[in-house]
Design a protein around this motif. Structure first.
Motif, PDB file in Angstrom:
ATOM      1  N   ILE A  57       0.812  -1.218   0.000  1.00  0.00           N
ATOM      2  CA  ILE A  57       0.000   0.000   0.000  1.00  0.00           C
ATOM      3  C   ILE A  57       0.844   1.267   0.000  1.00  0.00           C
ATOM      4  O   ILE A  57       0.465   2.283  -0.594  1.00  0.00           O
ATOM      5  N   GLU A  58       2.019   1.215   0.645  1.00  0.00           N
ATOM      6  CA  GLU A  58       2.883   2.400   0.667  1.00  0.00           C
ATOM      7  C   GLU A  58       3.363   2.744  -0.726  1.00  0.00           C
ATOM      8  O   GLU A  58       3.526   3.928  -1.066  1.00  0.00           O
ATOM      9  N   GLN A  59       3.596   1.739  -1.550  1.00  0.00           N
ATOM     10  CA  GLN A  59       4.023   1.977  -2.924  1.00  0.00           C
ATOM     11  C   GLN A  59       2.858   2.429  -3.797  1.00  0.00           C
ATOM     12  O   GLN A  59       3.008   3.301  -4.662  1.00  0.00           O
ATOM     13  N   VAL A  60       1.689   1.864  -3.563  1.00  0.00           N
ATOM     14  CA  VAL A  60       0.534   2.128  -4.422  1.00  0.00           C
ATOM     15  C   VAL A  60      -0.033   3.519  -4.198  1.00  0.00           C
ATOM     16  O   VAL A  60      -0.337   4.250  -5.157  1.00  0.00           O
ATOM     17  N   LEU A  61      -0.181   3.929  -2.928  1.00  0.00           N
ATOM     18  CA  LEU A  61      -0.908   5.153  -2.623  1.00  0.00           C
ATOM     19  C   LEU A  61      -0.038   6.323  -2.171  1.00  0.00           C
ATOM     20  O   LEU A  61      -0.562   7.363  -1.781  1.00  0.00           O
ATOM     21  N   ASP A  62       1.269   6.172  -2.241  1.00  0.00           N
ATOM     22  CA  ASP A  62       2.156   7.312  -2.039  1.00  0.00           C
ATOM     23  C   ASP A  62       1.965   8.247  -3.235  1.00  0.00           C
ATOM     24  O   ASP A  62       2.333   7.907  -4.358  1.00  0.00           O
ATOM     25  N   PHE A  63       1.376   9.417  -3.004  1.00  0.00           N
ATOM     26  CA  PHE A  63       0.975  10.253  -4.127  1.00  0.00           C
ATOM     27  C   PHE A  63       2.160  10.778  -4.925  1.00  0.00           C
ATOM     28  O   PHE A  63       2.023  11.073  -6.114  1.00  0.00           O
ATOM     29  N   SER A  64       3.314  10.902  -4.316  1.00  0.00           N
ATOM     30  CA  SER A  64       4.484  11.365  -5.064  1.00  0.00           C
ATOM     31  C   SER A  64       4.815  10.385  -6.190  1.00  0.00           C
ATOM     32  O   SER A  64       5.410  10.765  -7.202  1.00  0.00           O
ATOM     33  N   ARG A  65       4.413   9.111  -6.029  1.00  0.00           N
ATOM     34  CA  ARG A  65       4.591   8.114  -7.086  1.00  0.00           C
ATOM     35  C   ARG A  65       3.294   7.911  -7.875  1.00  0.00           C
ATOM     36  O   ARG A  65       3.320   7.786  -9.093  1.00  0.00           O
ATOM     37  N   ARG A  66       2.197   7.861  -7.138  1.00  0.00           N
ATOM     38  CA  ARG A  66       0.928   7.539  -7.792  1.00  0.00           C
ATOM     39  C   ARG A  66       0.542   8.569  -8.853  1.00  0.00           C
ATOM     40  O   ARG A  66      -0.073   8.235  -9.865  1.00  0.00           O
ATOM     41  N   ARG A  67       0.910   9.830  -8.673  1.00  0.00           N
ATOM     42  CA  ARG A  67       0.557  10.850  -9.659  1.00  0.00           C
ATOM     43  C   ARG A  67       1.160  10.536 -11.032  1.00  0.00           C
ATOM     44  O   ARG A  67       0.546  10.825 -12.068  1.00  0.00           O
ATOM     45  N   TRP A  68       2.349   9.940 -11.049  1.00  0.00           N
ATOM     46  CA  TRP A  68       2.983   9.583 -12.320  1.00  0.00           C
ATOM     47  C   TRP A  68       2.273   8.395 -12.961  1.00  0.00           C
ATOM     48  O   TRP A  68       2.141   8.328 -14.192  1.00  0.00           O
ATOM     49  N   ARG A  69       1.786   7.458 -12.150  1.00  0.00           N
ATOM     50  CA  ARG A  69       1.028   6.340 -12.693  1.00  0.00           C
ATOM     51  C   ARG A  69      -0.328   6.810 -13.220  1.00  0.00           C
ATOM     52  O   ARG A  69      -0.851   6.258 -14.193  1.00  0.00           O
ATOM     53  N   LEU A  70      -0.916   7.840 -12.584  1.00  0.00           N
ATOM     54  CA  LEU A  70      -2.149   8.434 -13.099  1.00  0.00           C
ATOM     55  C   LEU A  70      -1.897   9.057 -14.472  1.00  0.00           C
ATOM     56  O   LEU A  70      -2.709   8.893 -15.398  1.00  0.00           O
ATOM     57  N   LEU A  71      -0.773   9.750 -14.599  1.00  0.00           N
ATOM     58  CA  LEU A  71      -0.411  10.301 -15.912  1.00  0.00           C
ATOM     59  C   LEU A  71      -0.238   9.190 -16.943  1.00  0.00           C
ATOM     60  O   LEU A  71      -0.627   9.345 -18.107  1.00  0.00           O
ATOM     61  N   GLU A  72       0.340   8.085 -16.519  1.00  0.00           N
ATOM     62  CA  GLU A  72       0.528   6.954 -17.436  1.00  0.00           C
ATOM     63  C   GLU A  72      -0.817   6.496 -18.000  1.00  0.00           C
ATOM     64  O   GLU A  72      -0.936   6.228 -19.206  1.00  0.00           O
ATOM     65  N   VAL A  73      -1.845   6.421 -17.140  1.00  0.00           N
ATOM     66  CA  VAL A  73      -3.172   6.017 -17.598  1.00  0.00           C
ATOM     67  C   VAL A  73      -3.739   7.044 -18.578  1.00  0.00           C
ATOM     68  O   VAL A  73      -4.309   6.691 -19.612  1.00  0.00           O
ATOM     69  N   LEU A  74      -3.579   8.320 -18.274  1.00  0.00           N
ATOM     70  CA  LEU A  74      -4.120   9.379 -19.124  1.00  0.00           C
ATOM     71  C   LEU A  74      -3.426   9.444 -20.480  1.00  0.00           C
ATOM     72  O   LEU A  74      -4.044   9.831 -21.480  1.00  0.00           O
ATOM     73  N   LEU A  75      -2.153   9.077 -20.518  1.00  0.00           N
ATOM     74  CA  LEU A  75      -1.368   9.190 -21.751  1.00  0.00           C
ATOM     75  C   LEU A  75      -1.284   7.881 -22.529  1.00  0.00           C
ATOM     76  O   LEU A  75      -0.688   7.837 -23.601  1.00  0.00           O
ATOM     77  N   LYS A  76      -1.888   6.841 -21.999  1.00  0.00           N
ATOM     78  CA  LYS A  76      -1.812   5.534 -22.654  1.00  0.00           C
ATOM     79  C   LYS A  76      -2.867   5.449 -23.756  1.00  0.00           C
ATOM     80  O   LYS A  76      -4.002   5.866 -23.560  1.00  0.00           O
ATOM     81  N   THR A  77      -2.498   4.916 -24.916  1.00  0.00           N
ATOM     82  CA  THR A  77      -3.424   4.854 -26.043  1.00  0.00           C
ATOM     83  C   THR A  77      -4.014   3.462 -26.253  1.00  0.00           C
ATOM     84  O   THR A  77      -4.952   3.308 -27.019  1.00  0.00           O
ATOM     85  N   PRO A  87      -7.511   0.375  -5.983  1.00  0.00           N
ATOM     86  CA  PRO A  87      -6.293   0.537  -6.792  1.00  0.00           C
ATOM     87  C   PRO A  87      -5.278  -0.545  -6.489  1.00  0.00           C
ATOM     88  O   PRO A  87      -5.467  -1.355  -5.577  1.00  0.00           O
ATOM     89  N   GLY A  88      -4.163  -0.517  -7.245  1.00  0.00           N
ATOM     90  CA  GLY A  88      -3.109  -1.494  -7.031  1.00  0.00           C
ATOM     91  C   GLY A  88      -1.879  -1.111  -7.821  1.00  0.00           C
ATOM     92  O   GLY A  88      -1.805  -0.035  -8.419  1.00  0.00           O
ATOM     93  N   LEU A  89      -0.909  -1.993  -7.849  1.00  0.00           N
ATOM     94  CA  LEU A  89       0.339  -1.709  -8.553  1.00  0.00           C
ATOM     95  C   LEU A  89       0.135  -1.612 -10.063  1.00  0.00           C
ATOM     96  O   LEU A  89       0.932  -0.991 -10.759  1.00  0.00           O
ATOM     97  N   SER A  90      -0.935  -2.219 -10.566  1.00  0.00           N
ATOM     98  CA  SER A  90      -1.205  -2.167 -11.999  1.00  0.00           C
ATOM     99  C   SER A  90      -2.274  -1.155 -12.366  1.00  0.00           C
ATOM    100  O   SER A  90      -2.644  -1.043 -13.540  1.00  0.00           O
ATOM    101  N   TYR A  91      -2.781  -0.426 -11.364  1.00  0.00           N
ATOM    102  CA  TYR A  91      -3.755   0.621 -11.665  1.00  0.00           C
ATOM    103  C   TYR A  91      -3.838   1.588 -10.490  1.00  0.00           C
ATOM    104  O   TYR A  91      -4.035   1.160  -9.348  1.00  0.00           O
ATOM    105  N   PRO A  92      -3.681   2.907 -10.738  1.00  0.00           N
ATOM    106  CA  PRO A  92      -3.482   3.868  -9.646  1.00  0.00           C
ATOM    107  C   PRO A  92      -4.754   4.470  -9.064  1.00  0.00           C
ATOM    108  O   PRO A  92      -4.672   5.314  -8.172  1.00  0.00           O
TER     109      PRO A  92
END
Length: 532
Positions: A251-271, A514-519
């Protein structure tokens, strides 16, 4: 002046107050000083400028002044024009911020003689977060996303790739003329060769799961935690940490926002395309639970050609927890669309907001009305009735917006043809917190939208929801020991042709979202449309 008000309340309403909240700060001159300031600000290290409104003006004046764009480009101008509502503050990370706290009457609470007094409270970042100011191009963003993903994989030993998904062609699109190419972001669908893509576009809808509603109990907050404050009515979902998502592995890896924000961008930028296919990004993106707009998402997505508009809530549940206001955001690719107008609206009931915008499609010169919202949460018949009122408010504003566009295209003698009225494209997207298979009959948001007499022709769903297929969901989560799987995110449209929809993954981890494969705890949904 209504009777029964406290001396403090009457003093607030009579004068322009400069509140000095002292923490090793010299006392500054002021027009008035309240010894016991409102508790949402108690203990904070900043000065506050607050305007108190006469009772007769109530909430209307606040709404009219706050119904302006919070786009970063005009943020400074907005504050200059509305200094009675906003003041400069500094968060606990030393970053510049803006805050507003205005006392108003809630006409829908209390009784007629004594409406309940509430606070219209908004907190915004002023600038990009210092940690991203060196991110200057698209490759920097992709490199950072990969760096975070590799770090999570190293810590967990698990595959952290985002779930694979695919586009599915809508059956109704198959009936279109063989002369018309069917494409998704320029890619052929079902082997059809694209001839032209200048009349098609994509839109994505995504609840990003706000930082303030998902961070750990030990996470450093931008502001003090005032959730125990007696003046707030919000339940602290972080009482047990991480917004209740305590069963999420790593959970510390998944919901640490300093990391999770980049995974959110990954979802938004994925085609969701093969490497050999076109990698065009979504043309329009609607996001809810956005609480790091000015500091992160707006500057990062600007690098990819997006302009945007933000509508913060006035009573965000993130605020008493020590975070920034969350709200709705609308992003659009400037090479595909031009903003004609955008406005922030509040509903008659609840603290939720919605965006109503008009985007002009460059290639066709057509104007599209876009509405984005996040309706009242929690499944119950009483809350569904509130959501129905909110939907009615939104559809009424959409109808007025369509009418104004028609008026702009009327003939000289003032007669607008029915064809003009029927041809204005509409998109209504958001997290409606209302189930597709609603059991409340007449008080059902889905029915109010699909059968509203405010819009002609009526709205349709880009996804099959009447009935929905068993495999479809938009949120699937476990909070504590309770697992919920629901369809509450939607893309509705009219006067457009829906060509395809992005399908949700059916095979996800047992811990769900959420999880490691989805933020986020919500799946991004998306659709491809053609402008007729």
């Amino acid at each position: 002046m209504a009777r029964g008000r406290s001396a403090k309340s009457q003093n607030l309403r009579r004068c322009f107050v400069l509140r000095i909240l002292i923490s090793n700060q010299p006392l500054l001159p002021c027009f008035g000083f309240v010894v016991n300031p409102p508790t949402p600000l108690f203990g904070t290290k900043r000065c506050h400028r607050i305007t108190s409104l006469p009772y007769s003006r109530k909430k209307q004046s606040i709404q009219s002044k706050l119904a302006s764009s919070f786009n970063e480009d005009n943020l400074e101008a907005f504050i200059d024009d509305n200094m009675d509502e906003y003041c400069d503050v500094v968060d606990d990370f030393g970053c510049a911020a803006l805050e507003s706290l205005v006392e108003v009457n809630d006409d829908n609470a209390g009784d007629e003689q004594h409406p309940r007094e509430v606070y219209q409270w908004i907190r915004l970042e002023q600038n990009a977060d210092p940690s991203v100011r060196d991110i200057s191009d698209q490759q920097n963003v992709y490199d950072k996303i990969e760096e975070v993903k590799q770090l999570q994989q190293a810590k967990s030993g698990l595959n952290c790739n985002v779930y694979a998904r695919h586009w599915q062609r809508r059956q109704r699109a198959a009936a279109r003329s063989k002369d018309m190419s069917l494409t998704i972001n320029g890619d052929a669908i079902n082997g059809l060769t694209p001839k032209s893509t200048n009349t098609t576009f994509t839109i994505a809808q995504f609840n990003a799961l706000a930082e303030g509603l998902s961070s750990g109990p030990d996470a450093k907050r931008p502001f003090p935690n005032d959730s125990a404050d007696g003046h707030t009515n919000h339940t602290d979902k972080n009482a047990t940490g991480y917004g209740g998502f305590t069963s999420v592995p790593y959970i510390e890896q998944v919901l640490d926002f300093s990391r999770r924000r980049w995974r959110l961008l990954e979802v938004l930028l994925k085609t969701y395309r093969q490497s050999s296919e076109s990698q065009s990004l979504f043309d329009i993106i609607a996001i809810e639970e956005m609480d790091r707009y000015h500091g992160f998402f707006a500057p990062m997505l600007r690098l990819f050609g997006y302009d945007s508009f933000f509508a913060p809530k006035t009573r965000s549940p993130c605020l008493p927890l020590g975070y920034y206001s969350d709200g709705c955001a609308l992003f659009w690719r400037t090479d595909k669309f031009k903003l004609i107008s955008a406005k922030r609206h509040e509903f008659r009931v609840g603290s939720q907001v919605f965006i109503l915008a008009v985007l002009q499609h460059h290639a066709t010169n057509r104007s599209i009305v876009v509405a984005v919202t996040h309706l009242k949460a929690q499944a119950s018949e009483s809350n569904e009735k509130i959501r129905c009122v909110q939907v009615k408010d939104l559809l009424l504003e959409v109808s007025r917006c369509v009418s104004s566009l028609v008026e702009d295209t009327t003939t000289v003698d003032g007669d607008a043809t029915s064809r003009e009225h029927l041809s204005v494209p509409i998109l209504f997207v958001g997290d409606l917190n209302a189930d597709a298979d609603c059991e409340f009959d007449e008080s059902c948001v889905r029915e109010r939208i699909l059968h509203s007499d405010l819009l002609t022709p009526p709205l349709q769903s880009a996804y099959l929801i009447d009935p929905p297929p068993p495999s479809f969901y938009t949120t699937w989560k476990i909070r504590g020991t309770k697992e919920t799987r629901r369809i509450i995110d939607y893309i509705f449209y009219s006067n457009l042709t829906c060509l395809a929809a992005l399908q949700v993954p059916t095979d996800i981890n047992d811990s769900r979202l959420p999880g490691l494969s989805y933020p986020s705890d919500h799946m991004l949904i998306a659709a491809e449309f053609a402008i007729d």
